[in-house]
Design an enzyme around this catalytic site. Structure first.
Site, PDB file in Angstrom:
ATOM      1  N   GLY A 126       0.652   5.555  -3.695  1.00 10.72           N
ATOM      2  CA  GLY A 126       0.161   6.810  -4.268  1.00 10.72           C
ATOM      3  C   GLY A 126      -0.868   6.592  -5.364  1.00 10.72           C
ATOM      4  O   GLY A 126      -0.884   7.289  -6.378  1.00 10.72           O
TER       5      GLY A 126
ATOM      6  N   GLU B 195     -16.285  21.144  25.405  1.00  4.30           N
ATOM      7  CA  GLU B 195     -15.811  19.852  24.924  1.00  4.30           C
ATOM      8  C   GLU B 195     -14.761  19.293  25.903  1.00  4.30           C
ATOM      9  O   GLU B 195     -14.655  18.096  26.095  1.00  4.30           O
ATOM     10  CB  GLU B 195     -15.191  20.003  23.517  1.00  4.30           C
ATOM     11  CG  GLU B 195     -14.650  18.692  22.946  1.00  4.30           C
ATOM     12  CD  GLU B 195     -14.079  18.820  21.530  1.00  4.30           C
ATOM     13  OE1 GLU B 195     -14.013  19.947  20.998  1.00  4.30           O
ATOM     14  OE2 GLU B 195     -13.710  17.776  20.957  1.00  4.30           O
TER      15      GLU B 195
ATOM     16  N   PRO C 258       7.811  -9.010  -7.767  1.00  4.77           N
ATOM     17  CA  PRO C 258       6.582  -8.595  -7.064  1.00  4.77           C
ATOM     18  C   PRO C 258       5.482  -8.172  -8.044  1.00  4.77           C
ATOM     19  O   PRO C 258       4.303  -8.488  -7.837  1.00  4.77           O
ATOM     20  CB  PRO C 258       7.043  -7.408  -6.211  1.00  4.77           C
ATOM     21  CG  PRO C 258       8.507  -7.590  -6.032  1.00  4.77           C
ATOM     22  CD  PRO C 258       8.997  -8.259  -7.290  1.00  4.77           C
TER      23      PRO C 258
ATOM     24  N   HIS D 151     -13.144  24.866   7.369  1.00  7.25           N
ATOM     25  CA  HIS D 151     -11.894  24.274   6.873  1.00  7.25           C
ATOM     26  C   HIS D 151     -11.546  24.805   5.479  1.00  7.25           C
ATOM     27  O   HIS D 151     -11.890  24.177   4.481  1.00  7.25           O
ATOM     28  CB  HIS D 151     -12.018  22.752   6.821  1.00  7.25           C
ATOM     29  CG  HIS D 151     -12.038  22.113   8.163  1.00  7.25           C
ATOM     30  ND1 HIS D 151     -10.891  21.771   8.833  1.00  7.25           N
ATOM     31  CD2 HIS D 151     -13.063  21.789   8.976  1.00  7.25           C
ATOM     32  CE1 HIS D 151     -11.206  21.249  10.010  1.00  7.25           C
ATOM     33  NE2 HIS D 151     -12.519  21.243  10.118  1.00  7.25           N
TER      34      HIS D 151
ATOM     35  N   SER E 206       0.845  -1.188   0.000  1.00  5.95           N
ATOM     36  CA  SER E 206       0.000   0.000   0.000  1.00  5.95           C
ATOM     37  C   SER E 206       0.884   1.243   0.000  1.00  5.95           C
ATOM     38  O   SER E 206       2.107   1.136   0.031  1.00  5.95           O
ATOM     39  CB  SER E 206      -0.923  -0.024   1.215  1.00  5.95           C
ATOM     40  OG  SER E 206      -0.145  -0.053   2.385  1.00  5.95           O
TER      41      SER E 206
ATOM     42  N   CYS F  26     -10.807  25.759  12.661  1.00  9.81           N
ATOM     43  CA  CYS F  26     -11.755  24.947  13.418  1.00  9.81           C
ATOM     44  C   CYS F  26     -11.377  24.892  14.899  1.00  9.81           C
ATOM     45  O   CYS F  26     -11.533  25.882  15.596  1.00  9.81           O
ATOM     46  CB  CYS F  26     -11.898  23.570  12.785  1.00  9.81           C
ATOM     47  SG  CYS F  26     -13.526  22.874  13.118  1.00  9.81           S
TER      48      CYS F  26
ATOM     49  N   TYR G 252      -5.157   8.287  13.306  1.00 10.63           N
ATOM     50  CA  TYR G 252      -4.045   7.327  13.251  1.00 10.63           C
ATOM     51  C   TYR G 252      -4.383   6.149  12.357  1.00 10.63           C
ATOM     52  O   TYR G 252      -3.522   5.509  11.780  1.00 10.63           O
ATOM     53  CB  TYR G 252      -3.700   6.819  14.654  1.00 10.63           C
ATOM     54  CG  TYR G 252      -2.982   7.850  15.479  1.00 10.63           C
ATOM     55  CD1 TYR G 252      -1.680   8.235  15.166  1.00 10.63           C
ATOM     56  CD2 TYR G 252      -3.606   8.456  16.554  1.00 10.63           C
ATOM     57  CE1 TYR G 252      -1.031   9.196  15.904  1.00 10.63           C
ATOM     58  CE2 TYR G 252      -2.963   9.423  17.300  1.00 10.63           C
ATOM     59  CZ  TYR G 252      -1.668   9.797  16.973  1.00 10.63           C
ATOM     60  OH  TYR G 252      -1.025  10.748  17.699  1.00 10.63           O
TER      61      TYR G 252
ATOM     62  N   GLU H 200      -8.797  24.752   3.998  1.00 13.67           N
ATOM     63  CA  GLU H 200      -7.802  23.919   3.301  1.00 13.67           C
ATOM     64  C   GLU H 200      -8.418  23.009   2.252  1.00 13.67           C
ATOM     65  O   GLU H 200      -7.753  22.608   1.301  1.00 13.67           O
ATOM     66  CB  GLU H 200      -6.980  23.106   4.314  1.00 13.67           C
ATOM     67  CG  GLU H 200      -7.703  21.956   5.024  1.00 13.67           C
ATOM     68  CD  GLU H 200      -8.432  22.379   6.300  1.00 13.67           C
ATOM     69  OE1 GLU H 200      -8.752  23.574   6.435  1.00 13.67           O
ATOM     70  OE2 GLU H 200      -8.686  21.504   7.151  1.00 13.67           O
TER      71      GLU H 200
ATOM     72  N   LYS I 270      13.846  -5.260  -9.339  1.00 12.58           N
ATOM     73  CA  LYS I 270      13.230  -6.584  -9.343  1.00 12.58           C
ATOM     74  C   LYS I 270      11.801  -6.520  -9.895  1.00 12.58           C
ATOM     75  O   LYS I 270      11.010  -5.665  -9.490  1.00 12.58           O
ATOM     76  CB  LYS I 270      13.201  -7.140  -7.907  1.00 12.58           C
ATOM     77  CG  LYS I 270      14.592  -7.471  -7.378  1.00 12.58           C
ATOM     78  CD  LYS I 270      15.147  -8.666  -8.129  1.00 12.58           C
ATOM     79  CE  LYS I 270      16.577  -8.972  -7.738  1.00 12.58           C
ATOM     80  NZ  LYS I 270      17.178  -9.974  -8.641  1.00 12.58           N
ATOM     81  N   THR I 271      11.481  -7.417 -10.772  1.00 14.25           N
ATOM     82  CA  THR I 271      10.145  -7.408 -11.385  1.00 14.25           C
ATOM     83  C   THR I 271       9.212  -8.460 -10.784  1.00 14.25           C
ATOM     84  O   THR I 271       8.025  -8.469 -11.078  1.00 14.25           O
ATOM     85  CB  THR I 271      10.234  -7.676 -12.902  1.00 14.25           C
ATOM     86  OG1 THR I 271      10.712  -9.005 -13.102  1.00 14.25           O
ATOM     87  CG2 THR I 271      11.166  -6.685 -13.583  1.00 14.25           C
TER      88      THR I 271
HETATM   89  N1  GLN Z   1     -13.605  19.458  18.312  1.00 12.25           N
HETATM   90  C1  GLN Z   1     -14.127  20.683  17.788  1.00 12.25           C
HETATM   91  C2  GLN Z   1     -15.616  20.568  17.519  1.00 12.25           C
HETATM   92  O1  GLN Z   1     -16.132  19.494  17.401  1.00 12.25           O
HETATM   93  C3  GLN Z   1     -13.388  21.099  16.541  1.00 12.25           C
HETATM   94  C4  GLN Z   1     -13.537  20.163  15.395  1.00 12.25           C
HETATM   95  C5  GLN Z   1     -12.519  20.380  14.294  1.00 12.25           C
HETATM   96  O2  GLN Z   1     -11.505  21.027  14.506  1.00 12.25           O
HETATM   97  N2  GLN Z   1     -12.733  19.810  13.118  1.00 12.25           N
HETATM   98  O3  GLN Z   1     -16.288  21.557  17.405  1.00 12.25           O
END
Ligand code: GLN
Length: 534
Positions: A16, A406, A191, A508, A13, A382, A54, A510, A188-189
């Site tokens: 990419g 929280e 695999p 978010h 795995s 966030c 994780y 990003e 090596k081929t």
């Molecule tokens: N733990 C926070 C919430 O649930 C922020 C969540 C996050 O950063 N995606 O509001």
């Protein structure tokens, strides 16, 4: 009817596959074709929403609020496609749908089996991606490695699909590893031979091999792979390691991958026009003559994939400013020790990403205090915004012990909390504010300066919110509220006046950044950082 490209992976795995699919999509778009990409994940979770980073890495969120595999992020960054919940199929989703139908009696007394019921369901959802849209090609990425028990139904489904639609309407691409063995001094081929053998056992003959390799291998190795794997020589593509993933479409085009695919699909298309990509992404990045260091202070720092889109968005911000961005990964738990501080003090700017759970939260708050007091450019995302509100409340507005409920349900100053309407909800999956929401931006604010817009739409994934009960008190202490979700009057963006760049957002950003169109908040962060350094 769209044509299909089925992409499988072999040997190991992490080769990419997602990036390879995205790069193929990019290349086909450069030939003027309309493309969509769908990821099939063989795990039994319905979606990765409840999985630990994780286990899974980043959870990528689509406009329509689906929590999906991070490969969808690559698809969106490399192509113009807008992903939705249809672009990620999991075993969990398939079984959920089948079992729901079975309980309703929809199978009319039949024994429900992997073949044909599970495979039919998979085929149905793959085809759904093209429904009502004029697509030329759908790329289907099958997660996992050939030989896994759990991906078998997906492989069987794509085998059937090709048989049903006719050979020239689909092509099989297999991504494999051709390792270089140092002690022997050669590649090596074997695999690859084994992996293709395994595929053929289940009735799939790859048409094209994408061979991941450290170094370019010789024509005789190409010949050998072609012969043993039963593919044409020019369909043995060398996917050589590159420093910049955005170069991959160019690497593929250079070896004629697009031509081979389109010939096999009998799909006419204009020549590939990669000029824009080459100039505005690859060369611009390669020729960047400035440099900045941005600290990312999070708790999954040792994991490559946990902040994938954030790291990519920082790179995009760098490209837009002709700057190389060194990312300093700082574990927020260790920040409170000397070593953490030393690292932080070498950063030119600080980013605090999202997250869940108490561990490492205080370190994030501390990093934000450092950015605020030392006038270091700062972007909070966030949980990063929630931490910024907590920091400001505690250290500027005099609310000692302020916190998010929280982490401390009984806190004296719950500046971040659940909305009243959320309090009764017990189930963890699917209780969050998810997907794109509109946000009105205050004129004259930093947010307005970077976005140059009065209203934006950004993607959310969180449960907790800025507590409006403390709004006036925080504002009177100097906090600027510059973005609001109007329907519910929720705070989406905060800033601090007089600071060179201190901005934090509940959403978010990003997820919407592109290599040739950096997200304004990231572009602004790098710009401010370059300026502050001067
Ligand atoms: N733990 C926070 C919430 O649930 C922020 C969540 C996050 O950063 N995606 O509001």
């Amino acid at each position: 009817m769209p044509k299909y490209i089925f992409v499988t992976g072999g040997v190991v795995s992490s080769l990419g596959k997602g990036v390879a699919c995205a790069a193929i999509g990019n290349l086909l778009e450069a030939r003027g074709l309309k493309v969509a990409i769908v990821k099939c994940d063989p795990y039994i979770n319905v979606d990765p929403g409840t999985m630990n980073p994780y286990q899974h890495g980043e959870v990528y969120v689509t406009d329509d609020g689906a929590e999906t595999d991070l490969d969808l992020g690559h698809y969106e960054r490399f192509t113009s496609m807008r992903a939705s919940r249809l672009n990620n199929i999991t075993t969990g989703k398939i079984y959920y749908s089948i079992i729901t139908k079975e309980r309703k009696g929809d199978y009319l007394g039949a024994t429900v089996q992997v073949i044909p019921h599970v495979t039919d369901e998979i085929k149905f959802w793959i085809k759904q991606v093209g429904k009502g849209r004029r697509l030329d090609v759908i790329i289907v990425e099958i997660g996992g490695t050939v030989g896994d028990i759990e991906s078998l139904p997906f492989l069987e489904a794509i085998r059937q699909m090709r048989l049903e639609m006719g050979h020239h309407n689909a092509v099989n691409i297999h991504l494999t590893l051709v390792p270089f063995i140092k002690a022997a001094g050669e590649v090596k081929t074997k695999p690859t031979q084994h992996s293709v053998g395994k595929l053929r056992e289940i009735g799939i003959q790859p048409d094209i091999l994408l061979c991941r390799t450290e170094k370019r291998f010789s024509a005789s190795i190409v010949k050998k792979i072609a012969l043993f794997c039963n593919v044409e020589e020019d369909a043995v593509i060398q996917a050589i390691d590159v420093n910049d993933i955005y170069e991959i479409p160019l690497v593929f085009e250079d070896q004629g991958l697009d031509k081979i695919i389109l010939d096999k699909l009998r799909l006419p298309a204009k020549a590939a026009d990669l000029k824009h990509w080459k100039t505005n992404v690859v060369l611009k990045r390669r020729n960047a003559d400035k440099e900045v260091s941005i600290a990312v202070v999070g708790k999954y720092i040792e994991l490559q994939d946990a902040y994938k889109s954030i790291y990519e968005a920082l790179v995009h911000g760098g490209i837009a400013n002709d700057a190389r961005v060194n990312i300093l990964k700082i574990d927020s738990e260790e920040l409170l020790s000397d070593g953490g501080y030393r690292k932080l003090s070498s950063a030119d700017g600080i980013l605090v990403p999202g997250g869940f759970g108490k561990r490492g939260f205080e370190g994030k708050v501390e990093a934000i205090r450092y950015a605020r007091e030392n006038e270091l450019p700062f972007l909070g995302i966030c949980l990063g915004m929630q931490a910024a509100v907590v920091e400001f409340a505690r250290n500027v507005a005099g609310m000692k012990g302020a916190n998010s409920t929280e982490f401390e349900p009984e806190t004296k100053y719950p500046v971040i909390s659940l909305l009243e309407e959320q309090k009764g909800i017990k189930e963890l999956g699917g209780t969050m504010r998810l997907g794109a929401y509109p946000c009105k931006i205050k004129k004259g604010s930093l947010a307005h300066k970077v976005y140059k817009k009065d209203e934006i739409r950004e993607r959310h994934r969180h449960r907790y919110e800025f507590n409006n009960k403390y709004r006036e008190k925080l504002i009177s202490s100097g906090l600027v509220i510059s973005g609001i979700y109007p329907d519910k009057d929720l705070v989406e963006i905060i800033e601090i006046e007089g600071h060179p760049y201190f901005i934090a957002v509940q959403f978010h950003p990003e997820f919407k950044s592109k290599p040739d169109n950096a997200h304004p908040l990231f572009k602004g962060l790098i710009r401010a950082t370059l300026k502050a350094r001067k």
